[in-house]
Design an enzyme around this catalytic site. Structure first.
Site, PDB file in Angstrom:
ATOM      1  N   SER A   1     -41.307  97.644 -70.374  1.00 34.96           N
ATOM      2  CA  SER A   1     -42.241  96.422 -70.045  1.00 34.96           C
ATOM      3  C   SER A   1     -42.382  94.442 -71.071  1.00 34.96           C
ATOM      4  O   SER A   1     -42.391  94.847 -71.961  1.00 34.96           O
ATOM      5  CB  SER A   1     -43.647  96.856 -69.713  1.00 34.96           C
ATOM      6  OG  SER A   1     -44.908  96.054 -69.654  1.00 34.96           O
TER       7      SER A   1
ATOM      8  N   TYR B   1     -50.043 101.759 -74.417  1.00 37.52           N
ATOM      9  CA  TYR B   1     -48.930 101.194 -74.086  1.00 37.52           C
ATOM     10  C   TYR B   1     -48.098 100.142 -74.172  1.00 37.52           C
ATOM     11  O   TYR B   1     -47.351 100.376 -74.210  1.00 37.52           O
ATOM     12  CB  TYR B   1     -49.728 100.879 -72.504  1.00 37.52           C
ATOM     13  CG  TYR B   1     -49.047 100.022 -71.897  1.00 37.52           C
ATOM     14  CD1 TYR B   1     -48.209 101.683 -70.631  1.00 37.52           C
ATOM     15  CD2 TYR B   1     -48.150  98.705 -71.374  1.00 37.52           C
ATOM     16  CE1 TYR B   1     -47.054 100.753 -69.811  1.00 37.52           C
ATOM     17  CE2 TYR B   1     -47.518  98.363 -70.212  1.00 37.52           C
ATOM     18  CZ  TYR B   1     -46.872  99.247 -69.457  1.00 37.52           C
ATOM     19  OH  TYR B   1     -45.773  99.151 -68.488  1.00 37.52           O
TER      20      TYR B   1
END
Length: 277
Positions: A144, A157
């Site tokens: 990501s 995350y």
């Protein structure tokens, strides 16, 4: 959308229940590939498999369970042979607050799925591929943009995806000169369940179908680093040129991602016990 000829005939996809995973599976199946569908929602996987009878197998292990993933690999190789594409796509997201003791369980589980999961996914296929040096296989890790820099309220995350990016760099170096190639995919914002509850602006929001097409086309062309969409990568790099204190102030002014238990948060499978809001 330009048509790209896909060379892949045997693929394994984790996280096949999610928006991007389903889109990847549909495109590969439409191209005639055999696909191992890995996820935790059997009903969704069965619906996908029904679109290509005889070319799919369904597996529902926890991706952090190395024994379960090794059994999956052995079964699929026996059924369909060595894959030429393995996509470690399974991932979870959620806000994180260090001051909340319950959120430590969130970080642990997120690291298990987002960081350990790709390693347990690749490991048995790396062993099998090295036993057949002429076999070519692309190992794809879905990281990501969030892994490029830490963001307030999103530490778990960002840590998991940042760690994944570094792991893939290491694996790529280890595989140089072999039939294994390693590809790092860094999506920005995709229109999936993981972003549905976000309360902040999502520039470059992309559909799962467009993302899947671009991902597969990039891997087919041999690109080792793929950003989806490309312009969000340039924006992120531009922001990183700001002094750190300016960058932090800008991000701190934005609404934070919902934590587990808050409105708009996505479920994290296997999180036990779930923390309160």
């Amino acid at each position: 959308m330009p048509v790209v000829s896909l060379p892949f005939r045997n693929a394994v996809i984790t996280g096949a229940c999610g928006g991007l995973g389903q889109a990847l599976a549909r495109e590969l199946l439409a191209a005639g590939a055999q696909v191992a569908l890995v996820g935790m929602n059997r009903e969704v996987l069965e619906a996908l498999a029904a679109s290509a009878p005889g070319r799919c197998a369904i597996y529902t292990p926890d991706v952090a369970d190395s024994v379960g993933m090794q059994a999956l690999a052995a079964d699929w190789i026996q059924r369909a042979g060595l894959p030429d594409l393995v996509i470690a796509n399974a991932g979870v997201a959620g806000g994180y607050e260090t001051a909340e003791a319950g959120d430590l369980a969130v970080m642990r589980r997120m690291l298990e799925i987002n960081l350990l999961g790709p390693a347990t996914t690749f490991q048995p296929f790396v062993v099998a591929a090295r036993a057949q040096p002429k076999h070519r296989c692309a190992l794809v890790g879905v990281a990501s943009i969030a892994g490029w820099r830490g963001m307030p309220g999103n530490g778990a995350y960002c840590a998991s995806k940042g760690g994944l990016i570094r792991y893939l760099e290491s694996l790529r170096a280890e595989c140089r000169g072999s039939g294994l190639s390693v590809h790092t995919v860094s999506p920005g914002y995709l229109r999936t369940a993981l972003t549905a509850g976000n309360r902040f602006a999502m520039p470059g929001l992309m559909s799962p179908e467009d993302a899947a097409h671009a991902l597969l086309a990039g891997v087919a062309r041999g690109r080792e680093h793929i950003v989806l969409p490309r312009r969000i990568g340039w924006l992120s790099r531009l922001l990183s040129c700001l002094p750190a204190r300016w960058h932090d102030r800008l991000l701190r002014s934005q609404p934070r991602k919902p934590r587990v238990g808050e409105a708009g948060a996505t479920a994290i499978p296997g999180l036990n016990p779930p923390p309160g809001p």
